[in-house]
Design an enzyme around this catalytic site. Structure first.
Site, PDB file in Angstrom:
ATOM      1  N   THR A  14       0.693  -1.170  -0.164  1.00 11.40           N
ATOM      2  CA  THR A  14       0.114   0.004   0.082  1.00 11.40           C
ATOM      3  C   THR A  14       0.890   1.257  -0.011  1.00 11.40           C
ATOM      4  O   THR A  14       0.852   2.233  -0.844  1.00 11.40           O
ATOM      5  CB  THR A  14      -0.843   0.035   1.239  1.00 11.40           C
ATOM      6  OG1 THR A  14      -1.741  -1.159   1.318  1.00 11.40           O
ATOM      7  CG2 THR A  14      -1.715   1.283   1.156  1.00 11.40           C
ATOM      8  N   GLU A 131      10.150   9.585   9.228  1.00  9.73           N
ATOM      9  CA  GLU A 131       8.679  10.266   9.513  1.00  9.73           C
ATOM     10  C   GLU A 131       7.556   9.186   9.568  1.00  9.73           C
ATOM     11  O   GLU A 131       6.483   9.277  10.273  1.00  9.73           O
ATOM     12  CB  GLU A 131       8.579  11.394   8.812  1.00  9.73           C
ATOM     13  CG  GLU A 131       7.328  12.316   8.887  1.00  9.73           C
ATOM     14  CD  GLU A 131       7.456  13.040  10.313  1.00  9.73           C
ATOM     15  OE1 GLU A 131       6.508  12.377  11.045  1.00  9.73           O
ATOM     16  OE2 GLU A 131       8.224  13.982  10.211  1.00  9.73           O
ATOM     17  N   ILE A 138       0.972  12.089  10.012  1.00  7.27           N
ATOM     18  CA  ILE A 138       1.106  13.437  11.095  1.00  7.27           C
ATOM     19  C   ILE A 138       2.521  13.713  11.040  1.00  7.27           C
ATOM     20  O   ILE A 138       3.209  12.741  11.455  1.00  7.27           O
ATOM     21  CB  ILE A 138       0.259  12.843  12.227  1.00  7.27           C
ATOM     22  CG1 ILE A 138      -0.949  12.577  12.482  1.00  7.27           C
ATOM     23  CG2 ILE A 138       0.913  13.993  13.348  1.00  7.27           C
ATOM     24  CD1 ILE A 138      -1.374  12.084  13.658  1.00  7.27           C
ATOM     25  N   LYS A 207       6.120   2.855  18.263  1.00  7.42           N
ATOM     26  CA  LYS A 207       6.157   4.183  17.980  1.00  7.42           C
ATOM     27  C   LYS A 207       6.526   5.243  19.275  1.00  7.42           C
ATOM     28  O   LYS A 207       7.029   6.214  19.024  1.00  7.42           O
ATOM     29  CB  LYS A 207       4.640   4.499  17.356  1.00  7.42           C
ATOM     30  CG  LYS A 207       4.215   3.871  16.222  1.00  7.42           C
ATOM     31  CD  LYS A 207       2.760   4.192  15.837  1.00  7.42           C
ATOM     32  CE  LYS A 207       2.312   3.190  14.689  1.00  7.42           C
ATOM     33  NZ  LYS A 207       1.080   3.208  14.410  1.00  7.42           N
TER      34      LYS A 207
END
Length: 320
Positions: A14, A131, A138, A207
């Site tokens: 994806t 990132e 975000i 994360k």
């Protein structure tokens, strides 16, 4: 004309397809913003013949991501394979050793090996950017490293797994049990191949560990994250919380205490009228507290083709 920045993309799922689409469809915009063309030299994935709804016929194909990472016509290795070991790690290490910059969305690899990979990149005069590894579209990494660079951060907090947030909000809105919504999420394709990565809090814990290391200047310490997933949350828990004016969220919190860095990813009660309490569906939210700026709230899509590819391209353009 300035030489193009040439990408080698490993992984055409994806996110990889999203990156290819941006490079193909936004070529003029990318060149204008970075001062040089951004092109794709070669790609790699498990299956070459799969229909991906994007034309990759103009790119060289490599079956082995390590071979892709070391090609002479690749300046930046874009790692979108996933997994904390195996091909992703091997190819990333090979790219750094070959003098390539790396852009990755692989939070698991970085949570377990990020310190070593970053040290290797620095020693080679290269960068590894990530990132896209935290909170999808975000720009929270850039917020911490650039926008809030003049602040001492006192706390990082947030909802960082959209699947868990979907399950908890769906349980409340529809009055369904955890097992019912879990199966619904699985049928919709929201869960990882190993669902415990989502509902066990592991994905979100990866994360949080990355954000903690940036915010507090520490080495990445995933083993130091206290983890508890949402599997034990019942519809009765959710209803009782609602009666008291709260909602249950899988909430990550990191802060520096007198005992050192505290990191936890656990189900928590949050006021229903707060920004976190009003967060619905698969959306992510990260709250950053700085001594100069006060509190910053970042909200947006935490996954998906466009949002995550957007984050990958932000790093690519920084390198360009």
């Amino acid at each position: 004309m300035t030489d193009p920045l040439r990408l080698g993309i490993a992984g055409l799922g994806t996110v990889g397809v999203g990156v290819v689409k941006i490079v193909q469809q936004k070529a003029d915009l990318l060149a204008a913003r970075s001062g040089r063309p951004v092109t794709i030299s070669a790609v790699s994935a498990r299956t070459k013949s799969k229909n991906r709804d994007v034309d990759i016929s103009g790119y060289a194909w490599e079956d082995d991501p390590v071979a892709l990472a070391t090609r002479d016509d690749v300046d930046v290795f874009v790692e979108l394979v996933g997994g904390d070991e195996g091909p992703a790690k091997d190819a990333t290490e090979a790219a750094i050793a070959a003098g390539k910059d790396v852009v990755t969305a692989n939070k698991a690899m970085l949570a377990h090996h990020g310190q070593a990979l970053a040290s290797a990149a620095e020693a080679a005069g290269r960068v590894i950017r990530f990132e896209a590894a935290v909170a999808g579209g975000i720009p929270v990494i850039k917020a911490l490293t650039e926008g809030l660079a003049g602040n001492e951060i006192s706390r990082v907090m947030g909802v960082m797994n959209g699947t868990c947030n979907y399950i908890l909000t769906r349980m409340q809105s529809a009055g369904l049990s955890y097992d019912e919504v879990f199966e619904e999420a699985n049928q919709l394709g929201y869960l990882e191949a190993d669902p415990n990565l989502d509902v066990g809090g592991i994905d979100a814990g990866h994360k949080l560990a990355l954000l903690s290391s940036i915010a507090f200047g520490t080495e990445v310490d995933f083993d130091g994250v206290a983890l508890e997933g949402i599997g034990q949350v019942t519809i009765e828990d959710i209803n009782q919380a609602a009666e008291l004016g709260f909602r249950i969220k899988l909430l990550g919190v990191a802060r520096m205490t007198g005992r050192g860095l505290e990191q936890r990813m656990t189900p928590c009660l949050v006021p229903e009228n707060s920004p976190l309490g009003q967060l619905e569906g698969g959306t992510n939210m990260v709250v950053l507290d700085g001594d100069a700026v006060g509190q910053i709230v970042l909200r947006g899509a935490g996954a998906g083709e466009g949002p995550t590819a957007s984050a990958v391209m932000a790093d690519v353009l920084d390198i360009a």
